[in-house]
Design a protein around this motif. Structure first.
Motif, short mmCIF file in Angstrom:
data_model
loop_
_atom_site.label_atom_id
_atom_site.label_comp_id
_atom_site.label_asym_id
_atom_site.label_seq_id
_atom_site.Cartn_x
_atom_site.Cartn_y
_atom_site.Cartn_z
N LEU A 141 0.78 -1.22 0.04
CA LEU A 141 0.08 -0.17 -0.04
C LEU A 141 0.76 1.23 0.07
CD1 LEU A 141 -2.76 -1.12 2.33
CD2 LEU A 141 -3.21 -0.81 -0.15
N GLU A 142 2.02 0.97 0.72
CA GLU A 142 2.97 2.17 0.60
C GLU A 142 3.41 2.49 -0.70
OE1 GLU A 142 3.29 4.71 2.72
OE2 GLU A 142 3.15 3.96 4.62
N ALA A 143 3.73 1.59 -1.51
CA ALA A 143 4.07 1.72 -2.92
C ALA A 143 2.89 1.99 -3.78
CB ALA A 143 4.75 0.34 -3.19
N THR A 144 1.70 1.68 -3.36
CA THR A 144 0.40 2.16 -4.32
C THR A 144 0.37 3.60 -4.05
OG1 THR A 144 -0.18 -0.33 -4.17
CG2 THR A 144 -1.90 1.35 -4.48
N ARG A 145 0.57 3.98 -2.85
CA ARG A 145 0.22 5.35 -2.27
C ARG A 145 1.08 6.32 -3.40
NH1 ARG A 145 0.73 8.03 3.37
NH2 ARG A 145 2.96 7.54 2.92
N LYS A 146 2.35 5.92 -3.84
CA LYS A 146 3.19 6.66 -4.50
C LYS A 146 2.36 6.87 -5.95
CE LYS A 146 7.30 5.42 -2.10
NZ LYS A 146 8.53 4.42 -2.18
N ALA A 150 -3.38 10.83 -3.15
CA ALA A 150 -4.49 11.16 -2.51
C ALA A 150 -5.58 10.17 -2.49
CB ALA A 150 -4.86 12.52 -3.28
N SER A 151 -5.31 9.09 -3.00
CA SER A 151 -6.43 8.07 -3.22
C SER A 151 -6.87 7.81 -1.69
CB SER A 151 -5.71 6.80 -3.87
OG SER A 151 -6.75 5.93 -3.83
N GLU A 152 -8.06 8.06 -1.47
CA GLU A 152 -8.83 7.68 -0.19
C GLU A 152 -8.87 6.07 -0.09
OE1 GLU A 152 -12.45 9.65 -0.16
OE2 GLU A 152 -11.55 11.70 0.02
N GLU A 153 -8.99 5.60 -1.18
CA GLU A 153 -9.17 3.84 -0.99
C GLU A 153 -7.96 3.36 -0.63
OE1 GLU A 153 -10.07 5.60 -3.59
OE2 GLU A 153 -12.20 5.39 -4.28
#
Length: 175
Positions: A141-146, A150-153
């Motif tokens: 999820l940390e990698a996805t956040r990059k 701002a993705s709330e999901e």
């Protein structure tokens, strides 16, 4: 309503808007109209318009109608086997049923089609959570956040993962 809409993309956008209004106003009969009338109209206007099957599948998935979800997504992937969105939706269906191996296969396929597909990355983290691999899910999820900070999901899933990892600390002072 003043004129007939002929373009399947226009019909799709109208359907997406109508679905959102139906959610807000709890008009469940609208979903039936969308999957039995509007999306088939889009297909009638352009044979091979896979987004109509895909969007129908998402609506069925949302309503936990697994048989129709599978049918719609199978029709969509037959028309466009390289659409990451379809494979991600199939993974979501498999995760909903706790069918982890097919979910993993669908996620991998989605990421082959589009390595930056955010939903596929989130579903990969969901799969890890389902396997009690919370540390790995948090890293995913940390990698996805990059990909979209701002993705709330993504942020919600990340908060849940950290809650599992760190535990919940209730403020006993009442402040």
């Amino acid at each position: 309503n003043a004129h007939e809409v002929r373009d399947p993309d226009d019909l799709r956008w109208i359907a997406l808007g109508a679905a959102q209004v139906a959610r807000w106003n709890r008009q469940s009969d609208q979903f039936t109209f969308l999957v039995s009338e509007l999306f088939p109209d889009a297909l009638a206007r352009e044979e091979g318009y896979w987004p109509a099957h895909y969007e129908s599948g998402l609506l069925f998935l949302e309503k936990y109608n697994q048989a129709e979800t599978q049918k719609s997504l199978d029709a969509a992937v037959k028309l466009n086997p390289n659409a990451a969105d379809i494979h991600a939706a199939r993974a979501a269906l498999h995760l909903q049923n706790y069918d982890l191996q097919p979910a993993e296969t669908s996620i991998e396929r989605a990421l082959e089609c589009n390595p930056r597909h955010i939903e596929a990355h989130r579903l990969k983290a969901d799969l890890m959570m389902a396997n009690f691999e919370v540390d790995e899910a948090a890293e995913q999820l940390e990698a996805t956040r990059k990909l979209n900070p701002a993705s709330e999901e993504t942020l919600a899933r990340l908060a849940a993962a950290y809650l599992v990892l760190d535990g919940y600390q209730q403020d006993l002072t009442g402040t």
